[in-house]
Design an enzyme around this catalytic site. Structure first.
Site, PDB file in Angstrom:
ATOM      1  N   LYS A  41      -7.896  -3.744   5.820  1.00 23.45           N
ATOM      2  CA  LYS A  41      -7.766  -2.618   6.748  1.00 23.45           C
ATOM      3  C   LYS A  41      -9.081  -1.850   6.797  1.00 23.45           C
ATOM      4  N   LEU A  42      -9.303  -1.109   7.904  1.00 22.07           N
ATOM      5  CA  LEU A  42     -10.642  -0.593   8.194  1.00 22.07           C
ATOM      6  C   LEU A  42     -11.310   0.149   7.022  1.00 22.07           C
ATOM      7  N   PHE A  51       0.819  -1.226   0.000  1.00 21.67           N
ATOM      8  CA  PHE A  51       0.000   0.000   0.000  1.00 21.67           C
ATOM      9  C   PHE A  51       0.853   1.277   0.000  1.00 21.67           C
ATOM     10  N   ILE A  52       1.591   1.518   1.073  1.00 18.85           N
ATOM     11  CA  ILE A  52       2.326   2.789   1.144  1.00 18.85           C
ATOM     12  C   ILE A  52       3.501   2.769   0.171  1.00 18.85           C
ATOM     13  N   THR A  87       6.037   2.850  12.839  1.00 17.32           N
ATOM     14  CA  THR A  87       4.639   3.125  13.183  1.00 17.32           C
ATOM     15  C   THR A  87       4.513   3.762  14.565  1.00 17.32           C
ATOM     16  N   ASP A  88       3.409   4.465  14.777  1.00 16.82           N
ATOM     17  CA  ASP A  88       3.139   5.016  16.112  1.00 16.82           C
ATOM     18  C   ASP A  88       2.756   3.919  17.112  1.00 16.82           C
ATOM     19  N   GLU A  89       2.452   2.709  16.595  1.00 17.96           N
ATOM     20  CA  GLU A  89       1.994   1.645  17.501  1.00 17.96           C
ATOM     21  C   GLU A  89       3.098   1.183  18.451  1.00 17.96           C
ATOM     22  N   HIS A 110      -6.603  -4.599  22.282  1.00 15.32           N
ATOM     23  CA  HIS A 110      -6.869  -3.469  21.380  1.00 15.32           C
ATOM     24  C   HIS A 110      -6.422  -2.131  21.985  1.00 15.32           C
ATOM     25  N   LYS A 159       7.744  -4.312  15.264  1.00 14.69           N
ATOM     26  CA  LYS A 159       8.190  -3.027  14.703  1.00 14.69           C
ATOM     27  C   LYS A 159       9.087  -2.307  15.718  1.00 14.69           C
ATOM     28  N   ALA A 177       9.009  -2.793   3.649  1.00 16.77           N
ATOM     29  CA  ALA A 177       8.543  -4.193   3.675  1.00 16.77           C
ATOM     30  C   ALA A 177       8.273  -4.646   5.102  1.00 16.77           C
ATOM     31  N   TYR A 206       2.508  -7.417  16.303  1.00 16.31           N
ATOM     32  CA  TYR A 206       2.950  -6.529  15.216  1.00 16.31           C
ATOM     33  C   TYR A 206       3.756  -5.364  15.783  1.00 16.31           C
ATOM     34  N   ASN A 226      -2.421   5.403   7.943  1.00 21.53           N
ATOM     35  CA  ASN A 226      -2.525   5.939   6.573  1.00 21.53           C
ATOM     36  C   ASN A 226      -3.816   5.462   5.925  1.00 21.53           C
ATOM     37  N   TYR A 263     -15.194  -3.289  15.880  1.00 21.65           N
ATOM     38  CA  TYR A 263     -14.665  -4.031  17.031  1.00 21.65           C
ATOM     39  C   TYR A 263     -15.054  -3.346  18.343  1.00 21.65           C
TER      40      TYR A 263
HETATM   41  P1  NAD Z   1       1.429  -3.608   3.284  1.00 20.47           P
HETATM   42  O1  NAD Z   1       1.127  -4.814   4.109  1.00 20.47           O
HETATM   43  O2  NAD Z   1       0.358  -3.016   2.429  1.00 20.47           O
HETATM   44  O3  NAD Z   1       2.662  -3.915   2.315  1.00 20.47           O
HETATM   45  C1  NAD Z   1       3.791  -4.608   2.733  1.00 20.47           C
HETATM   46  C2  NAD Z   1       4.634  -4.943   1.507  1.00 20.47           C
HETATM   47  O4  NAD Z   1       5.831  -5.616   1.950  1.00 20.47           O
HETATM   48  C3  NAD Z   1       3.930  -5.895   0.520  1.00 20.47           C
HETATM   49  O5  NAD Z   1       4.144  -5.464  -0.792  1.00 20.47           O
HETATM   50  C4  NAD Z   1       4.625  -7.233   0.769  1.00 20.47           C
HETATM   51  O6  NAD Z   1       4.632  -8.077  -0.379  1.00 20.47           O
HETATM   52  C5  NAD Z   1       6.024  -6.779   1.153  1.00 20.47           C
HETATM   53  N1  NAD Z   1       6.733  -7.769   1.977  1.00 20.47           N
HETATM   54  C6  NAD Z   1       6.269  -8.393   3.092  1.00 20.47           C
HETATM   55  N2  NAD Z   1       7.202  -9.250   3.565  1.00 20.47           N
HETATM   56  C7  NAD Z   1       8.279  -9.145   2.743  1.00 20.47           C
HETATM   57  C8  NAD Z   1       9.558  -9.750   2.721  1.00 20.47           C
HETATM   58  N3  NAD Z   1       9.928 -10.656   3.658  1.00 20.47           N
HETATM   59  N4  NAD Z   1      10.426  -9.403   1.743  1.00 20.47           N
HETATM   60  C9  NAD Z   1      10.081  -8.486   0.811  1.00 20.47           C
HETATM   61  N5  NAD Z   1       8.867  -7.895   0.765  1.00 20.47           N
HETATM   62  C10 NAD Z   1       7.979  -8.209   1.739  1.00 20.47           C
HETATM   63  O7  NAD Z   1       2.001  -2.534   4.300  1.00 20.47           O
HETATM   64  P2  NAD Z   1       1.778  -0.953   4.366  1.00 20.47           P
HETATM   65  O8  NAD Z   1       0.510  -0.659   5.052  1.00 20.47           O
HETATM   66  O9  NAD Z   1       2.043  -0.395   3.029  1.00 20.47           O
HETATM   67  O10 NAD Z   1       2.961  -0.550   5.373  1.00 20.47           O
HETATM   68  C11 NAD Z   1       4.274  -0.324   4.875  1.00 20.47           C
HETATM   69  C12 NAD Z   1       5.177   0.010   6.040  1.00 20.47           C
HETATM   70  O11 NAD Z   1       4.696   1.176   6.706  1.00 20.47           O
HETATM   71  C13 NAD Z   1       5.259  -1.080   7.096  1.00 20.47           C
HETATM   72  O12 NAD Z   1       6.589  -1.157   7.558  1.00 20.47           O
HETATM   73  C14 NAD Z   1       4.333  -0.586   8.211  1.00 20.47           C
HETATM   74  O13 NAD Z   1       4.771  -1.060   9.461  1.00 20.47           O
HETATM   75  C15 NAD Z   1       4.518   0.920   8.090  1.00 20.47           C
HETATM   76  N6  NAD Z   1       3.368   1.738   8.501  1.00 20.47           N
HETATM   77  C16 NAD Z   1       2.127   1.509   7.999  1.00 20.47           C
HETATM   78  C17 NAD Z   1       1.070   2.345   8.347  1.00 20.47           C
HETATM   79  C18 NAD Z   1      -0.325   2.133   7.789  1.00 20.47           C
HETATM   80  O14 NAD Z   1      -1.248   2.809   8.230  1.00 20.47           O
HETATM   81  N7  NAD Z   1      -0.521   1.262   6.819  1.00 20.47           N
HETATM   82  C19 NAD Z   1       1.293   3.394   9.242  1.00 20.47           C
HETATM   83  C20 NAD Z   1       2.580   3.584   9.761  1.00 20.47           C
HETATM   84  C21 NAD Z   1       3.605   2.763   9.372  1.00 20.47           C
HETATM   85  O1  DAU Z   2      -1.129   3.355  13.540  1.00 22.47           O
HETATM   86  C1  DAU Z   2      -0.419   2.873  12.431  1.00 22.47           C
HETATM   87  C2  DAU Z   2      -0.887   1.474  12.093  1.00 22.47           C
HETATM   88  O2  DAU Z   2      -2.178   1.610  11.484  1.00 22.47           O
HETATM   89  C3  DAU Z   2       0.064   0.725  11.170  1.00 22.47           C
HETATM   90  O3  DAU Z   2       1.293   0.545  11.826  1.00 22.47           O
HETATM   91  C4  DAU Z   2      -0.526  -0.634  10.763  1.00 22.47           C
HETATM   92  O4  DAU Z   2       0.329  -1.273   9.836  1.00 22.47           O
HETATM   93  C5  DAU Z   2      -1.878  -0.388  10.116  1.00 22.47           C
HETATM   94  O5  DAU Z   2      -2.480  -1.628   9.795  1.00 22.47           O
HETATM   95  C6  DAU Z   2      -2.782   0.402  11.073  1.00 22.47           C
HETATM   96  O6  DAU Z   2      -3.116  -0.408  12.223  1.00 22.47           O
HETATM   97  P1  DAU Z   2      -4.596  -0.417  12.836  1.00 22.47           P
HETATM   98  O7  DAU Z   2      -4.774  -1.663  13.595  1.00 22.47           O
HETATM   99  O8  DAU Z   2      -4.868   0.860  13.530  1.00 22.47           O
HETATM  100  O9  DAU Z   2      -5.451  -0.425  11.453  1.00 22.47           O
HETATM  101  P2  DAU Z   2      -6.785  -1.237  11.030  1.00 22.47           P
HETATM  102  O10 DAU Z   2      -7.226  -0.644   9.743  1.00 22.47           O
HETATM  103  O11 DAU Z   2      -6.571  -2.698  11.094  1.00 22.47           O
HETATM  104  O12 DAU Z   2      -7.803  -0.843  12.156  1.00 22.47           O
HETATM  105  C7  DAU Z   2      -8.128   0.520  12.430  1.00 22.47           C
HETATM  106  C8  DAU Z   2      -9.030   0.526  13.645  1.00 22.47           C
HETATM  107  O13 DAU Z   2     -10.297  -0.029  13.258  1.00 22.47           O
HETATM  108  C9  DAU Z   2      -8.534  -0.322  14.791  1.00 22.47           C
HETATM  109  O14 DAU Z   2      -8.866   0.302  16.014  1.00 22.47           O
HETATM  110  C10 DAU Z   2      -9.305  -1.622  14.664  1.00 22.47           C
HETATM  111  C11 DAU Z   2     -10.619  -1.186  14.053  1.00 22.47           C
HETATM  112  N1  DAU Z   2     -11.254  -2.156  13.144  1.00 22.47           N
HETATM  113  C12 DAU Z   2     -10.502  -2.692  12.141  1.00 22.47           C
HETATM  114  C13 DAU Z   2     -11.054  -3.582  11.253  1.00 22.47           C
HETATM  115  C14 DAU Z   2     -10.212  -4.213  10.156  1.00 22.47           C
HETATM  116  C15 DAU Z   2     -12.606  -2.446  13.268  1.00 22.47           C
HETATM  117  O15 DAU Z   2     -13.290  -1.935  14.169  1.00 22.47           O
HETATM  118  N2  DAU Z   2     -13.158  -3.333  12.374  1.00 22.47           N
HETATM  119  C16 DAU Z   2     -12.431  -3.926  11.380  1.00 22.47           C
HETATM  120  O16 DAU Z   2     -13.001  -4.748  10.612  1.00 22.47           O
END
Ligand code: NAD
Ligand code: DAU
Length: 371
Positions: free
Chosen positions: A204-205, A16-17, A139-141, A314, A169, A87, A165, A195, A222
């Protein structure tokens, strides 16, 4: 500072990102070369990089960050000076069900990249510490959870990860810092909030809620739905990383956030409202495309909301104190939540085949037969 990135290795660039980052960076820096290394797990999607494949400044490598030989070979062959490390296994719920893969990719995989960068850049002297950079996307988590009146996460907030997770991280962040401190590897770290935007996997949500409304399926909320997240449009995250890479202080971590806290239930209601509005203005065609959507049967999307069992452990609230990046690098989000979420809902409407292929498993079948 003399450092100018030129040849960039983007791990996880098909996710995604990472994919949004590749499109952003390719357009923003027209003299840079981008090499994507991605294992194409269930979350990686080659189609996310469509349009870049034909560029002479772009190369996709299907491979695992745990493969040190492969990574070292790429660093040498492509004269990589900058690694932007996305990744990861990224979904909290999956980490609760099966933590092992999170330790492998997020901890061991990050460590493999660090070993390769140290070996090729510093030991083989491909670069000196002034003209290369390992940027770790985190991540902020890692900071754990906040009570309603707690101040937001600051870079000095102690780490207290609550999910497997987040723990993986946090561990990877510590290894990145340790490589800077011990071996002098030039690093930066960013810790970003939630994001949203195009190409987000529909587990994701926000994308899950959009897809489920369009198919008339329950919208799982949830627990009590009052957990709070800070939401940032994905290209704002990318711009912030760009600023850190170009102007950030070495060996520093920067928090990135949207100053945009929402309860989950309000996010769900917002998406419901947006889609109700779109259906009310749309003609026959929307009803034909999405015959199971509640609006087609005269009902509001919110009737699909279903409260389900809470996520284990949670986290109740995340919030970001972004004073450091605002002050030092003059970063603030360009997208308002209203404009960002409207664009995002429209993207999922326009890109129905993209998420259908993922949700019905045909994308995974395609991967299995093609790789
Ligand atoms: P995502 O799950 O959408 O994508 C992860 C990517 O990494 C995929 O393309 C997957 O194929 C690749 N990957 C996984 N394991 C691998 C491996 N062993 N070798 C090579 N490639 C591999 O994740 P995202 O949501 O795009 O998040 C990207 C990064 O940003 C992560 O490090 C995550 O912790 C961080 N992050 C995400 C969010 C968010 O809201 N999504 C927020 C803050 C930080
Ligand atoms: O804060 C940054 C993080 O945000 C990233 O590090 C993670 O990679 C990313 O997945 C995201 O984590 P969250 O757990 O916050 O995202 P998610 O979209 O899974 O859930 C957002 C909120 O919504 C969380 O409080 C759980 C809730 N939720 C999620 C799903 C999938 C629901 O209530 N119902 C759902 O079906």
């Amino acid at each position: 500072m003399t450092y100018t990135p030129q040849n960039i290795l983007i791990t996880g660039g098909a996710g995604f990102i990472g994919a949004n980052f590749c499109h952003y960076w390719h357009d923003a820096h027209i003299d840079h070369r981008l090499i994507v290394l991605d294992a194409l797990t269930y979350a990686g999607n080659h189609a996310n990089l469509q349009g870049l494949e034909s560029s002479p400044r772009f190369r996709f490598v299907h491979g695992n960050i745990l493969d040190q030989e492969l990574v070292e070979g790429l660093l040498r062959e492509e004269k990589i000076d900058t690694i932007v490390h996305f990744a990861a296994e990224s979904h909290v719920d999956r980490s609760i069900h099966s933590p092992d893969g999170f330790l492998e990719t997020n901890i061991l995989g990050t460590h493999t990249l660090l070993k390769a960068a140290r070996g090729v850049w510093l030991d083989e002297q491909q670069h000196n510490a002034d003209n290369c950079l390992f940027h770790h996307v985190s991540t902020d988590e890692v900071y754990g959870t906040l009570a309603p009146d707690d101040p937001p996460f600051h870079e000095t907030t102690p780490y207290a990860p609550n999910s497997p997770y987040a723990a993986s991280k946090a561990s990877s962040d510590h290894f990145v810092r340790a490589y800077a401190e011990t071996y002098g590897l030039p690093i930066t770290i960013s810790n970003c909030s939630n994001n949203y935007g195009p190409y987000q996997f529909p587990e994701k949500l926000i994308p899950l809620i959009i897809a489920n409304i369009l198919d008339g399926k329950p919208l799982p909320v949830y627990g009590d739905g009052k957990q709070i997240r800070d939401w940032l449009y994905v290209d704002d995250h990318n711009r912030a990383i760009d600023l850190i890479i170009h102007q950030g202080r070495r060996d520093e971590a920067y928090n990135i956030g949207g100053n945009n806290e929402w309860q989950n239930i309000d996010i769900v209601l917002k998406v419901c409202d947006l889609l109700d509005g779109i259906f009310s203005k749309a003609g026959e065609q929307m009803s034909k495309r999405f015959p199971n959507a509640p609006q087609v049967h005269g009902e509001k999307a919110a009737t699909l909301i279903t409260y389900v069992k809470d996520r284990l452990g949670h986290d109740r609230r995340y919030a970001i104190d972004a004073t450091k990046i605002n002050g030092e690098l003059n970063f603030s989000p360009a997208e308002t939540f209203e404009s960002g979420i409207t664009k995002t809902v429209q993207w999922y409407l326009d890109q129905e085949p993209w998420w259908r292929a993922i949700m019905d498993g045909s994308y995974q079948e395609w991967i299995d037969t093609n790789y």
